[in-house]
Write a protein that holds these residues in place. Structure first.
Motif, short mmCIF file in Angstrom:
data_model
loop_
_atom_site.label_atom_id
_atom_site.label_comp_id
_atom_site.label_asym_id
_atom_site.label_seq_id
_atom_site.Cartn_x
_atom_site.Cartn_y
_atom_site.Cartn_z
N GLN A 44 -3.48 5.84 2.82
CA GLN A 44 -4.89 6.23 2.67
C GLN A 44 -4.93 7.56 1.94
O GLN A 44 -4.41 8.56 2.40
CB GLN A 44 -5.55 6.37 4.04
N PHE A 45 -5.57 7.56 0.77
CA PHE A 45 -5.69 8.77 -0.03
C PHE A 45 -7.11 9.31 0.06
O PHE A 45 -8.07 8.55 0.25
CB PHE A 45 -5.34 8.49 -1.49
N TYR A 46 -7.24 10.60 -0.10
CA TYR A 46 -8.56 11.25 -0.12
C TYR A 46 -9.10 11.17 -1.55
O TYR A 46 -9.82 10.24 -1.88
CB TYR A 46 -8.43 12.69 0.38
N ASP A 47 -8.73 12.09 -2.40
CA ASP A 47 -9.04 11.98 -3.83
C ASP A 47 -7.85 11.37 -4.54
O ASP A 47 -6.70 11.75 -4.29
CB ASP A 47 -9.35 13.35 -4.43
N ASN B 190 -5.34 0.68 -15.54
CA ASN B 190 -5.99 -0.18 -14.56
C ASN B 190 -5.23 -0.18 -13.24
O ASN B 190 -4.03 0.07 -13.20
CB ASN B 190 -6.05 -1.62 -15.09
N ILE B 191 -5.94 -0.47 -12.17
CA ILE B 191 -5.34 -0.79 -10.88
C ILE B 191 -5.26 -2.30 -10.79
O ILE B 191 -6.29 -2.98 -10.82
CB ILE B 191 -6.15 -0.21 -9.72
N LEU B 192 -4.06 -2.84 -10.68
CA LEU B 192 -3.86 -4.28 -10.73
C LEU B 192 -3.55 -4.83 -9.34
O LEU B 192 -2.76 -4.25 -8.59
CB LEU B 192 -2.68 -4.64 -11.65
N THR B 193 -4.20 -5.95 -9.00
CA THR B 193 -3.78 -6.73 -7.83
C THR B 193 -3.66 -8.18 -8.28
O THR B 193 -4.28 -8.60 -9.25
CB THR B 193 -4.78 -6.63 -6.66
N ASN B 194 -2.87 -8.93 -7.57
CA ASN B 194 -2.65 -10.34 -7.91
C ASN B 194 -3.84 -11.16 -7.44
O ASN B 194 -4.16 -11.18 -6.25
CB ASN B 194 -1.36 -10.84 -7.25
N LEU B 195 -4.51 -11.84 -8.37
CA LEU B 195 -5.69 -12.64 -8.01
C LEU B 195 -5.34 -13.81 -7.10
O LEU B 195 -6.23 -14.39 -6.47
CB LEU B 195 -6.37 -13.16 -9.28
N SER B 196 -4.07 -14.15 -7.01
CA SER B 196 -3.65 -15.21 -6.10
C SER B 196 -3.32 -14.68 -4.71
O SER B 196 -2.95 -15.45 -3.82
CB SER B 196 -2.42 -15.94 -6.66
N GLN B 197 -3.46 -13.35 -4.52
CA GLN B 197 -3.17 -12.72 -3.23
C GLN B 197 -4.37 -11.88 -2.80
O GLN B 197 -4.37 -10.65 -2.92
CB GLN B 197 -1.92 -11.86 -3.32
N PRO B 198 -5.42 -12.51 -2.30
CA PRO B 198 -6.65 -11.79 -1.96
C PRO B 198 -6.51 -10.81 -0.81
O PRO B 198 -7.40 -9.98 -0.60
CB PRO B 198 -7.62 -12.92 -1.59
N ASN B 199 -5.41 -10.84 -0.07
CA ASN B 199 -5.21 -9.90 1.02
C ASN B 199 -4.72 -8.53 0.56
O ASN B 199 -4.56 -7.62 1.36
CB ASN B 199 -4.24 -10.48 2.06
N ILE B 200 -4.46 -8.41 -0.73
CA ILE B 200 -4.08 -7.12 -1.31
C ILE B 200 -5.24 -6.63 -2.15
O ILE B 200 -5.67 -7.31 -3.09
CB ILE B 200 -2.80 -7.24 -2.15
N PHE B 201 -5.78 -5.45 -1.81
CA PHE B 201 -6.98 -4.96 -2.51
C PHE B 201 -7.04 -3.43 -2.44
O PHE B 201 -6.38 -2.80 -1.60
CB PHE B 201 -8.24 -5.56 -1.88
N LEU C 150 0.69 -3.76 -2.21
CA LEU C 150 0.24 -3.34 -0.90
C LEU C 150 -1.15 -2.76 -1.07
O LEU C 150 -1.43 -2.12 -2.08
CB LEU C 150 1.19 -2.28 -0.33
N GLY C 151 -2.05 -2.99 -0.12
CA GLY C 151 -3.38 -2.44 -0.23
C GLY C 151 -3.38 -0.92 -0.18
O GLY C 151 -2.45 -0.29 0.36
N VAL C 152 -4.43 -0.33 -0.75
CA VAL C 152 -4.60 1.13 -0.76
C VAL C 152 -6.02 1.44 -0.33
O VAL C 152 -6.97 0.79 -0.79
CB VAL C 152 -4.32 1.72 -2.15
N ASP C 153 -6.18 2.44 0.55
CA ASP C 153 -7.50 2.91 0.97
C ASP C 153 -7.81 4.23 0.29
O ASP C 153 -6.94 5.10 0.17
CB ASP C 153 -7.54 3.13 2.49
N ASN C 154 -9.07 4.38 -0.12
CA ASN C 154 -9.55 5.65 -0.65
C ASN C 154 -10.77 6.08 0.14
O ASN C 154 -11.68 5.28 0.35
CB ASN C 154 -9.89 5.54 -2.13
N ILE C 155 -10.80 7.34 0.60
CA ILE C 155 -11.89 7.78 1.47
C ILE C 155 -12.78 8.83 0.82
O ILE C 155 -13.71 9.32 1.45
CB ILE C 155 -11.35 8.32 2.82
N SER C 156 -12.52 9.19 -0.45
CA SER C 156 -13.39 10.17 -1.11
C SER C 156 -13.71 9.73 -2.53
O SER C 156 -14.72 9.11 -2.77
CB SER C 156 -12.74 11.56 -1.11
N ASN C 157 -12.83 10.02 -3.48
CA ASN C 157 -13.14 9.77 -4.88
C ASN C 157 -11.95 9.16 -5.60
O ASN C 157 -10.81 9.57 -5.38
CB ASN C 157 -13.54 11.07 -5.59
#
Length: 387
Positions: free
Chosen positions: A72-75, A102-113, A88-95
């Motif tokens: 989990q990142f702030y900025d 680009n930030i890439l995720t696999n469209l065949s893996q909707p659990n990664i976002f 692996l998913g990433v959380d952002n809590i500010s900006n």
């Protein structure tokens, strides 16, 4: 000192094995005013939260974020010539600041976002810097998902009636009939009878449990000229999970030209639809042939005097089934009913009238259409509503 040595040991180990990466298996935290720059892959195996500083991802090589624990990142700042790959998913809590890449995720893996949490926001998004894959929100009510593919930013704007505990979206430049990234197929020939054609160029996937309106835009690559040359016929359509067909989601008229514009849906529950894209509505029906069934214009006065209190069409009793739709003079659908008898009494049944719905529809002229499926007949006419 032990934590620093631990991180240094794993970093050195990764370099020796020719797989450069920063490995976090300790208590890594960015304090207020602090910052860290990532120039290599990041493997996160330990909680990384309560950050208050800035994390930047820089360089000419692709950086991969992987591991088993969501960081989990702030900025966060992105300046990568060859993008960031999320395994692996990433959380952002500010900006989130999109500079380039680009930030890439696999469209065949909707659990990664990439997840925008609480009041998190972003800036700098463009065709060359966005989320190419799944983006999500947590505890937000209105949000524009900065999503697209490797060529264009293709955002989806969500306006919900209340706060979404969670919602997620992705853009697909794929044919819904046979999508590359999804297991299911969505036959564009299987559609409700008020839908004329459905786009095969692109679609969006949206998950959410709160009633919301959705705004989509099209560009030249959307190729809507293959569907129609009349921009007024463009509608948003969704693949209904319950009906297993494409249905009309329109609320109001589209804005723009055939090569560039946007449109907004009526209030929908996103989880009721597999995917959403553009379609065209059927052109206004031809007037009814009088030797088949005569339908005149109607006067409906819902004042309780027992005269013309409902929109009643006696001739419909001659057929086994019908489908009636009523539109206001701006083209907003306000009523629809399968196997209609005399249910319209001046109120919308679609929950898409923005003001005064509980008081009934305003006095004025309305346009109605009727479809008789057994005979494949389409009719139209006008009614005047008063109170």
């Amino acid at each position: 000192m032990k934590n620093i040595a631990f991180l240094f040991f794993f970093l050195c180990t990764a370099i020796v094995s020719a797989q450069s990466a920063l490995y976090n298996n300790g208590n890594l935290r960015i304090h207020n005013g602090g910052s860290i720059g990532f120039h290599t892959n990041f493997i996160n195996e330990s909680p990384m939260d309560n950050n208050l500083g800035m994390a930047g991802f820089y360089g000419s090589e692709r950086i991969t974020v992987s591991g088993t624990v969501t960081p989990q990142f702030y900025d966060m700042e992105l300046a990568l010539e060859n993008d960031m790959q999320l395994d692996l998913g990433v959380d952002n809590i500010s900006n989130t600041n999109f500079i380039f890449g680009n930030i890439l995720t696999n469209l065949s893996q909707p659990n990664i976002f990439y997840n925008f949490v609480d009041n998190s926001f972003y800036n700098g998004e463009n065709d060359f810097s966005k989320i190419e894959g799944y983006a999500a929100i947590t505890n937000q009510q209105e949000f524009g998902f900065p999503i697209g593919d490797n060529e264009y930013l293709r955002p989806l704007i969500l306006v919900s009636e209340s706060i979404n505990l969670f919602a997620k979206s992705a853009y697909f430049y794929e044919d819904a009939n046979n999508p590359v990234s999804l297991a299911n197929t969505y036959n564009t020939a299987t559609k409700a009878f008020d839908v004329e054609l459905v786009s095969t160029a692109e679609f969006w996937q949206l998950e959410g449990t709160v009633p919301s309106t959705v705004s989509l835009s099209w560009n030249l690559r959307s190729n809507l000229s293959r569907l129609t040359n009349d921009v007024s016929l463009i509608i948003p359509v969704g693949w209904s999970k319950a009906q297993q067909q494409w249905v009309n989601l329109s609320r109001s008229a589209p804005v723009g030209t055939i090569t560039e514009g946007f449109i907004t849906t009526r209030s929908i529950l996103p989880d009721e639809f597999e995917i959403i894209t553009f379609g065209t509505s059927k052109e206004p029906y031809e007037p009814l042939a009088k030797d088949v069934l005569f339908i005149d214009n109607f006067f409906v006065s819902v004042n309780g005097d027992g005269v013309n209190d409902t929109f009643y069409i006696e001739e419909l009793e001659e057929f086994k089934s019908n489908f009636v739709q009523i539109y206001d003079r701006y083209g907003l659908k306000v009523f629809e009913k399968t196997n209609y008898t005399n249910e319209f009494v001046g109120f919308s049944n679609l929950d898409n009238v923005p003001f005064g719905a509980e008081e009934g529809l305003p006095t004025g002229v309305y346009f109605y259409t009727i479809h008789i499926p057994d005979e494949d007949l389409n009719y139209q006419g006008f009614l005047y509503l008063t109170r």
